[in-house]
Design an enzyme around this catalytic site. Structure first.
Site, PDB file in Angstrom:
ATOM      1  CB  CYS A 160      52.040  18.442  12.186  1.00 54.41           C
ATOM      2  SG  CYS A 160      51.920  20.083  12.905  1.00 54.41           S
TER       3      CYS A 160
ATOM      4  CB  CYS B 119      48.606  19.972  12.549  1.00 53.66           C
ATOM      5  SG  CYS B 119      50.028  20.599  11.612  1.00 53.66           S
TER       6      CYS B 119
END
Length: 116
Positions: free
Chosen positions: A12, A15
């Site tokens: 991700c 993230c």
């Protein structure tokens, strides 16, 4: 406690910004009753470990049992849930971009002021 439940994965991109930002909020507000719990959704635990070596956090990180996408209706990552002191979801935060931490902080501070 006011809790931010954060779902993330090593692949991700956002993230990489959200986890350090959440860690800063945790370090700043933790002694006031704020907690962060991260749930990793990687199938490969070693990928998650490598990510955490690169982007370390001081809050607890747990491994998903494989059912979070369905249980929590996750539609993208990161996805977070801000819970008040009674355990009620007050905000569902999807994605992450620079500046999101300021809006999140104001919500956390408001919930912390609501008292036990």
């Amino acid at each position: 406690r006011v809790i931010y439940l954060d779902f993330w994965a090593s692949w991700c991109g956002p993230c990489r910004q959200s986890m350090p930002a959440l860690d800063a909020l945790y370090r700043e507000l933790g002694d006031q009753g704020f907690a962060v719990v991260a749930i990793n959704l990687d199938e490969n635990t070693s990928e998650a470990r490598r990510f955490l070596q690169r982007f370390p956090v001081t809050y607890p990180v747990l491994k998903d049992d494989g059912r979070s996408f369905t249980r929590f209706g996750i539609t993208g990552l990161p996805q977070g849930y801000l819970l008040d002191r009674q355990g009620r979801v007050t905000i569902v935060h999807k994605g992450f971009k620079q500046g999101d931490e300021q809006a999140l902080k104001s919500q956390i501070v408001r919930l912390l002021k609501d008292g036990p």
